[in-house]
Scaffold this motif. Structure first.
Motif, PDB file in Angstrom:
ATOM      1  N   HIS A 115       0.822  -1.189   0.000  1.00  0.00           N
ATOM      2  CA  HIS A 115       0.000   0.000   0.000  1.00  0.00           C
ATOM      3  C   HIS A 115       0.866   1.251   0.000  1.00  0.00           C
ATOM      4  O   HIS A 115       0.546   2.257  -0.618  1.00  0.00           O
ATOM      5  CB  HIS A 115      -0.894  -0.048   1.243  1.00  0.00           C
ATOM      6  CG  HIS A 115      -1.971   0.968   1.229  1.00  0.00           C
ATOM      7  ND1 HIS A 115      -1.818   2.207   1.799  1.00  0.00           N
ATOM      8  CD2 HIS A 115      -3.200   0.938   0.697  1.00  0.00           C
ATOM      9  CE1 HIS A 115      -2.931   2.889   1.622  1.00  0.00           C
ATOM     10  NE2 HIS A 115      -3.780   2.144   0.958  1.00  0.00           N
ATOM     11  N   TYR A 353      -2.983   2.900  10.665  1.00  0.00           N
ATOM     12  CA  TYR A 353      -2.224   2.706   9.423  1.00  0.00           C
ATOM     13  C   TYR A 353      -0.949   3.528   9.479  1.00  0.00           C
ATOM     14  O   TYR A 353       0.105   3.101   9.049  1.00  0.00           O
ATOM     15  CB  TYR A 353      -3.053   3.115   8.207  1.00  0.00           C
ATOM     16  CG  TYR A 353      -4.183   2.162   7.927  1.00  0.00           C
ATOM     17  CD1 TYR A 353      -3.935   0.937   7.319  1.00  0.00           C
ATOM     18  CD2 TYR A 353      -5.482   2.476   8.282  1.00  0.00           C
ATOM     19  CE1 TYR A 353      -4.963   0.055   7.054  1.00  0.00           C
ATOM     20  CE2 TYR A 353      -6.520   1.591   8.023  1.00  0.00           C
ATOM     21  CZ  TYR A 353      -6.261   0.390   7.412  1.00  0.00           C
ATOM     22  OH  TYR A 353      -7.275  -0.492   7.156  1.00  0.00           O
ATOM     23  N   ARG A 356      -2.409   8.273  12.891  1.00  0.00           N
ATOM     24  CA  ARG A 356      -3.777   8.470  13.338  1.00  0.00           C
ATOM     25  C   ARG A 356      -4.429   7.130  13.698  1.00  0.00           C
ATOM     26  O   ARG A 356      -4.480   6.217  12.867  1.00  0.00           O
ATOM     27  CB  ARG A 356      -4.581   9.135  12.218  1.00  0.00           C
ATOM     28  CG  ARG A 356      -5.886   9.746  12.657  1.00  0.00           C
ATOM     29  CD  ARG A 356      -6.517  10.499  11.491  1.00  0.00           C
ATOM     30  NE  ARG A 356      -6.792   9.623  10.352  1.00  0.00           N
ATOM     31  CZ  ARG A 356      -7.904   8.906  10.236  1.00  0.00           C
ATOM     32  NH1 ARG A 356      -8.826   8.972  11.157  1.00  0.00           N
ATOM     33  NH2 ARG A 356      -8.086   8.142   9.189  1.00  0.00           N
ATOM     34  N   VAL A 358      -6.968   4.215  14.113  1.00  0.00           N
ATOM     35  CA  VAL A 358      -8.142   3.848  13.319  1.00  0.00           C
ATOM     36  C   VAL A 358      -9.062   2.927  14.123  1.00  0.00           C
ATOM     37  O   VAL A 358     -10.276   2.967  13.975  1.00  0.00           O
ATOM     38  CB  VAL A 358      -7.702   3.195  11.989  1.00  0.00           C
ATOM     39  CG1 VAL A 358      -8.874   2.593  11.252  1.00  0.00           C
ATOM     40  CG2 VAL A 358      -7.010   4.230  11.103  1.00  0.00           C
ATOM     41  N   PRO A 377     -20.973   4.026  10.167  1.00  0.00           N
ATOM     42  CA  PRO A 377     -20.766   4.953   9.056  1.00  0.00           C
ATOM     43  C   PRO A 377     -19.507   4.589   8.281  1.00  0.00           C
ATOM     44  O   PRO A 377     -18.634   3.891   8.813  1.00  0.00           O
ATOM     45  CB  PRO A 377     -20.575   6.310   9.741  1.00  0.00           C
ATOM     46  CG  PRO A 377     -20.894   6.118  11.162  1.00  0.00           C
ATOM     47  CD  PRO A 377     -20.913   4.679  11.479  1.00  0.00           C
ATOM     48  N   SER A 378     -19.397   5.063   7.064  1.00  0.00           N
ATOM     49  CA  SER A 378     -18.214   4.721   6.280  1.00  0.00           C
ATOM     50  C   SER A 378     -16.998   5.411   6.884  1.00  0.00           C
ATOM     51  O   SER A 378     -17.083   6.527   7.395  1.00  0.00           O
ATOM     52  CB  SER A 378     -18.459   5.050   4.812  1.00  0.00           C
ATOM     53  OG  SER A 378     -17.653   6.102   4.427  1.00  0.00           O
ATOM     54  N   GLY A 379     -15.882   4.698   6.916  1.00  0.00           N
ATOM     55  CA  GLY A 379     -14.679   5.218   7.555  1.00  0.00           C
ATOM     56  C   GLY A 379     -14.610   4.888   9.033  1.00  0.00           C
ATOM     57  O   GLY A 379     -13.665   5.266   9.715  1.00  0.00           O
ATOM     58  N   ALA A 380     -15.596   4.119   9.547  1.00  0.00           N
ATOM     59  CA  ALA A 380     -15.620   3.807  10.976  1.00  0.00           C
ATOM     60  C   ALA A 380     -14.560   2.780  11.352  1.00  0.00           C
ATOM     61  O   ALA A 380     -14.162   2.690  12.512  1.00  0.00           O
ATOM     62  CB  ALA A 380     -17.000   3.298  11.364  1.00  0.00           C
ATOM     63  N   GLY A 381     -14.100   1.994  10.367  1.00  0.00           N
ATOM     64  CA  GLY A 381     -13.062   1.008  10.662  1.00  0.00           C
ATOM     65  C   GLY A 381     -13.498  -0.434  10.470  1.00  0.00           C
ATOM     66  O   GLY A 381     -12.791  -1.351  10.880  1.00  0.00           O
ATOM     67  N   LYS A 382     -14.635  -0.645   9.814  1.00  0.00           N
ATOM     68  CA  LYS A 382     -15.142  -2.013   9.650  1.00  0.00           C
ATOM     69  C   LYS A 382     -14.211  -2.866   8.787  1.00  0.00           C
ATOM     70  O   LYS A 382     -13.830  -3.970   9.167  1.00  0.00           O
ATOM     71  CB  LYS A 382     -16.547  -1.973   9.013  1.00  0.00           C
ATOM     72  CG  LYS A 382     -17.524  -1.092   9.769  1.00  0.00           C
ATOM     73  CD  LYS A 382     -18.869  -1.017   9.064  1.00  0.00           C
ATOM     74  CE  LYS A 382     -18.854  -0.343   7.698  1.00  0.00           C
ATOM     75  NZ  LYS A 382     -18.549   1.089   7.706  1.00  0.00           N
ATOM     76  N   THR A 383     -13.836  -2.317   7.641  1.00  0.00           N
ATOM     77  CA  THR A 383     -12.944  -3.065   6.750  1.00  0.00           C
ATOM     78  C   THR A 383     -11.624  -3.343   7.452  1.00  0.00           C
ATOM     79  O   THR A 383     -11.034  -4.420   7.312  1.00  0.00           O
ATOM     80  CB  THR A 383     -12.702  -2.263   5.453  1.00  0.00           C
ATOM     81  OG1 THR A 383     -13.946  -2.086   4.798  1.00  0.00           O
ATOM     82  CG2 THR A 383     -11.735  -2.963   4.536  1.00  0.00           C
ATOM     83  N   THR A 384     -11.184  -2.372   8.224  1.00  0.00           N
ATOM     84  CA  THR A 384      -9.932  -2.538   8.948  1.00  0.00           C
ATOM     85  C   THR A 384     -10.010  -3.728   9.896  1.00  0.00           C
ATOM     86  O   THR A 384      -9.090  -4.544   9.965  1.00  0.00           O
ATOM     87  CB  THR A 384      -9.603  -1.241   9.708  1.00  0.00           C
ATOM     88  OG1 THR A 384      -9.634  -0.158   8.778  1.00  0.00           O
ATOM     89  CG2 THR A 384      -8.257  -1.312  10.367  1.00  0.00           C
ATOM     90  N   TRP A 393      -2.703  -6.872   8.068  1.00  0.00           N
ATOM     91  CA  TRP A 393      -1.951  -5.984   8.940  1.00  0.00           C
ATOM     92  C   TRP A 393      -1.960  -6.609  10.332  1.00  0.00           C
ATOM     93  O   TRP A 393      -2.820  -7.436  10.630  1.00  0.00           O
ATOM     94  CB  TRP A 393      -2.637  -4.616   9.036  1.00  0.00           C
ATOM     95  CG  TRP A 393      -2.319  -3.664   7.938  1.00  0.00           C
ATOM     96  CD1 TRP A 393      -1.281  -2.784   7.909  1.00  0.00           C
ATOM     97  CD2 TRP A 393      -3.049  -3.440   6.734  1.00  0.00           C
ATOM     98  NE1 TRP A 393      -1.314  -2.042   6.753  1.00  0.00           N
ATOM     99  CE2 TRP A 393      -2.393  -2.421   6.006  1.00  0.00           C
ATOM    100  CE3 TRP A 393      -4.197  -4.005   6.166  1.00  0.00           C
ATOM    101  CZ2 TRP A 393      -2.828  -1.960   4.771  1.00  0.00           C
ATOM    102  CZ3 TRP A 393      -4.632  -3.540   4.937  1.00  0.00           C
ATOM    103  CH2 TRP A 393      -3.945  -2.535   4.246  1.00  0.00           C
TER     104      TRP A 393
HETATM  105  N1  LIG Z   1      -4.680   1.516   3.689  1.00  0.00           N
HETATM  106  C1  LIG Z   1      -4.992   2.565   4.448  1.00  0.00           C
HETATM  107  N2  LIG Z   1      -4.056   3.478   4.782  1.00  0.00           N
HETATM  108  C2  LIG Z   1      -4.357   4.543   5.565  1.00  0.00           C
HETATM  109  N3  LIG Z   1      -5.569   4.778   6.049  1.00  0.00           N
HETATM  110  C3  LIG Z   1      -6.549   3.915   5.760  1.00  0.00           C
HETATM  111  C4  LIG Z   1      -6.327   2.770   4.941  1.00  0.00           C
HETATM  112  N4  LIG Z   1      -7.483   2.088   4.811  1.00  0.00           N
HETATM  113  C5  LIG Z   1      -8.389   2.780   5.515  1.00  0.00           C
HETATM  114  N5  LIG Z   1      -7.848   3.874   6.099  1.00  0.00           N
HETATM  115  C6  LIG Z   1      -8.534   4.823   6.998  1.00  0.00           C
HETATM  116  O1  LIG Z   1      -8.938   4.105   8.118  1.00  0.00           O
HETATM  117  C7  LIG Z   1     -10.238   4.488   8.517  1.00  0.00           C
HETATM  118  C8  LIG Z   1     -11.148   3.285   8.543  1.00  0.00           C
HETATM  119  O2  LIG Z   1     -11.311   2.804   7.227  1.00  0.00           O
HETATM  120  P1  LIG Z   1     -12.143   1.516   6.891  1.00  0.00           P
HETATM  121  O3  LIG Z   1     -11.754   0.430   7.802  1.00  0.00           O
HETATM  122  O4  LIG Z   1     -11.986   1.257   5.431  1.00  0.00           O
HETATM  123  O5  LIG Z   1     -13.627   1.993   7.192  1.00  0.00           O
HETATM  124  P2  LIG Z   1     -14.997   1.356   6.772  1.00  0.00           P
HETATM  125  O6  LIG Z   1     -14.758   0.031   6.191  1.00  0.00           O
HETATM  126  O7  LIG Z   1     -15.745   1.317   8.071  1.00  0.00           O
HETATM  127  O8  LIG Z   1     -15.628   2.303   5.824  1.00  0.00           O
HETATM  128  C9  LIG Z   1     -10.675   5.551   7.544  1.00  0.00           C
HETATM  129  O9  LIG Z   1     -10.439   6.796   8.135  1.00  0.00           O
HETATM  130  C10 LIG Z   1      -9.775   5.374   6.361  1.00  0.00           C
HETATM  131  O10 LIG Z   1      -9.538   6.602   5.742  1.00  0.00           O
END
Ligand SMILES: Nc1ncnc2c1ncn2[C@@H]1O[C@H](COP(=O)(O)OP(=O)(O)O)[C@@H](O)[C@H]1O
Ligand SMILES: [Mg+2]
Length: 588
Positions: A115, A353, A356, A358, A377-384, A393
């Motif tokens: 990334h 990441y 900041r 997450v 909400p989007s950006g909450a950290g679900k995908t993370t 990671w």
């Molecule tokens: N690869 C990455 N590098 C840096 N920041 C990331 C990365 N992926 C996601 N983020 C940040 O981490 C936060 C959570 O993202 P994400 O888990 O994708 O949220 P969600 O899936 O809930 O929409 C967001 O603020 C996003 O901008």
């Protein structure tokens, strides 16, 4: 990536790659010892012919002299060609090994690394930088040895023919060494710059080709063309620097080298007139002018090649030396999951990441076979959260456990064998439908593939493709819709038959008419597996055993649908909003 230049001993690092070819290299060196005198033997014949055949009128000696000349040169040429072929093969084999190492390293790197690095630059390192290394290892090092040998041979012949004249002829060459040192100091930075600007240019090109639709849609062609031009211009400028340095150095070296010629003819003529040298000797000196000068001439080219290769080699070894942030511990064990699914637990997991945060102190657990939905909400950290389970990671603090075992203590491959992931956008490789479904388990038989495809509601559309399961898809083949791609991903997951299933917005890039059959297939897939799903579709989320509600990296609520509605918090309001949307939709 123009951080402090790492001090990597490129040549030393190449040794392990050359070691397997030690026998070939050794043989080639032995042949070189024979070839060097042979290749520059002919001026001695000239001297013999002038002083003996002509000077003493021994005409009978002429033919044997010519035969010797012919035979020696024939030997030098053919053995030289053999050596070149041997060394070129060594070079190609070395490049082959390095390039595969680079690929393996990239594959071991964490998602975070990939990334953080631009794909185009990584490609430049794996492809053109590795190629440049071949120049150094084989042509460069071989040329150094052979030119040095040749120079030593010619120099000693010259001194043997006439000590004083020999010394005088060799003197200007000392000056060349000083020039070379000066040149090296200057070009080091220039060549590093050339390689870096090339990487930039590659990266920009790659990014723009990937994003061409966006560029066109926003009519950004002039802007992107300008940015690309800026990158190529930087490359142009740094190359201009290299051209300037080269074209001061090379002619300088040649001119200084030419002084040897002037000294030889002037001093040589004087010595000959004074009876201290022979005409034949002078002719031989004339013949040796090129063999003497050639290595010096080459020295400049080789030196430049080495500088260039060193710059490229640093970039390659920098990549190979990069620590792997996600790696197997030395005592990592195989993860085994008993039948009945896996228990997954997050214990106070925090993640960032970069600086900041997450995720902050996230704890939850999923029992075997349970379905856990993540909303927010989007950006909450679900995908993370989902990406931490397969260890794309590692958490900054806290632990993730599968069946009570910290996932950092098991091998990545065994962990991932128990997982399947369906994401929003499914990546399909170019190849057939069959290849893509089988990606989950390469040894699956045809019946199993069909069974998986049926379960994924994919069989019917596959049978309508031109060559059914053998239809080529991806870049050069049939284009599939979002929904069809998802169903192949689901079939792939069925075939892999994992205990843990990760579904990240699996229906959000799907056309509405296929959503129902995909949801159906997903529900079938979830049976008996521990499933994590994120979705903004409450239809998919509602039935979960447990719903985790995230907001700005915090787990703010959890419970099942009814509990969360009753709690009347974030979930309830999000739910009301979506239901409101649906209710408010015009019905015409
Ligand atoms: N690869 C990455 N590098 C840096 N920041 C990331 C990365 N992926 C996601 N983020 C940040 O981490 C936060 C959570 O993202 P994400 O888990 O994708 O949220 P969600 O899936 O809930 O929409 C967001 O603020 C996003 O901008
Ligand atoms: Mg997401």
């Amino acid at each position: 990536m123009s951080a402090p230049e790492p001090d990597i001993p490129v040549f030393r690092r190449l040794i392990p790659y050359l070691r397997p070819h030690a026998v070939t290299i050794g043989l080639s060196l032995i042949l070189l010892l024979a070839v060097t005198p042979a290749a520059s033997f002919h001026p001695l014949v000239w001297r013999y012919v002038v002083d003996d055949v002509i000077g003493r009128r021994h005409l009978a000696h002429l033919l044997p002299a010519l035969l010797v000349m012919f035979a020696v040169q024939g030997f030098a040429t053919s053995v030289g060609a053999l050596r070149d072929a041997m060394m070129e093969r060594v070079g190609q084999k070395m490049v082959f090994a390095i390039r595969n190492d680079v690929y393996a390293k990239l594959q071991r790197q964490s998602m975070g690394y990939l990334h953080d690095h631009r794909t185009g630059d990584l490609i430049a390192r794996a492809m053109s930088d590795v190629d440049v290394l071949q120049d150094v290892a084989v042509q460069g090092l071989d040329a150094i040895v052979s030119n040095l040998l040749s120079f030593l041979w010619v120099a000693s012949v010259l001194v043997a023919l006439n000590a004083r004249l020999g010394m005088a002829t060799l003197a200007p060459i000392a000056v060349v060494f000083f020039l070379t040192r000066f040149f090296n100091a200057r070009v080091k930075a220039i060549y590093r710059g050339v390689r870096e600007r090339l990487g930039d240019m590659n990266a920009r090109l790659q990014e723009n080709l990937n994003g061409m639709a966006l560029i066109k849609a926003f009519a950004k062609e002039p802007y992107e063309a300008r940015r690309f031009r800026e990158a190529t211009e930087r490359y142009l400028r740094v190359n201009f620097g290299a051209i300037r340095a080269r074209n001061i150095f090379f002619p300088g070296v040649r001119f200084v080298g030419f002084f040897s010629n002037i000294v030889a003819v002037g001093y040589g003529a004087w010595l000959t007139v004074n009876g201290q040298f022979t005409v034949g000797g002078l002719v031989a000196y004339r013949g040796y002018w090129w063999p003497l000068f050639q290595p010096i001439n080459q020295l400049a080219t080789i030196n430049e090649m080495l500088q260039r290769a060193q710059a490229a080699g640093r970039r390659v070894f920098e990549l190979l030396d990069e620590p792997e942030s996600v790696r197997d511990l030395p005592d990592a064990v195989e993860l085994n999951i008993g039948s009945g699914g896996a228990r997954v637990e997050f214990r106070d997991v925090s993640f960032a990441y970069s600086e900041r945060p997450v995720l902050c102190g996230v704890s939850f657990s999923a029992n075997p076979g349970e379905m856990v939905a993540l909303v927010g909400p989007s950006g909450a950290g679900k995908t993370t959260v989902l990406n931490l389970i397969p260890r794309f990671w590692d958490p900054k603090s806290g632990q993730i456990l599968v069946d009570g075992i910290d996932i950092r203590s098991v091998t990545q491959s065994s962990l991932r064998r128990h997982l399947a992931i369906v994401q929003q956008d499914t990546f399909l490789f170019s190849g057939t439908v069959l290849d893509n479904v089988r990606y989950g388990r390469q040894d699956a038989g045809m019946e199993e593939v069909v069974e998986a495809a049926r379960a994924a509601n994919a069989h019917d559309f596959i049978m309508q493709l031109p060559q059914e399961y053998r239809t080529e898809i991806g870049e050069k083949g049939v284009k599939l819709s979002g929904g069809q791609r998802q169903r192949l991903a689901i079939a792939r997951a069925f075939l892999a038959n994992p205990e843990i299933l990760i579904l990240d917005e699996p229906t959000s890039s799907v056309e509405p008419e296929s959503e129902t059959i995909i949801t159906q297939a997903l529900e079938r897939l979830m049976q008996g597996r521990t499933t994590f799903v994120t979705s903004h579709r409450f239809s998919l989320v509602r039935g979960a055993n447990r719903i985790l509600v995230f907001s700005s990296g915090l787990l703010v609520e959890s419970g099942d649908h009814l509990e969360l509605i009753a709690a009347d918090g974030l979930y309830a309001s999000m739910y009301a909003m979506q239901m409101g949307d649906e209710a408010g939709r015009p019905s015409c």
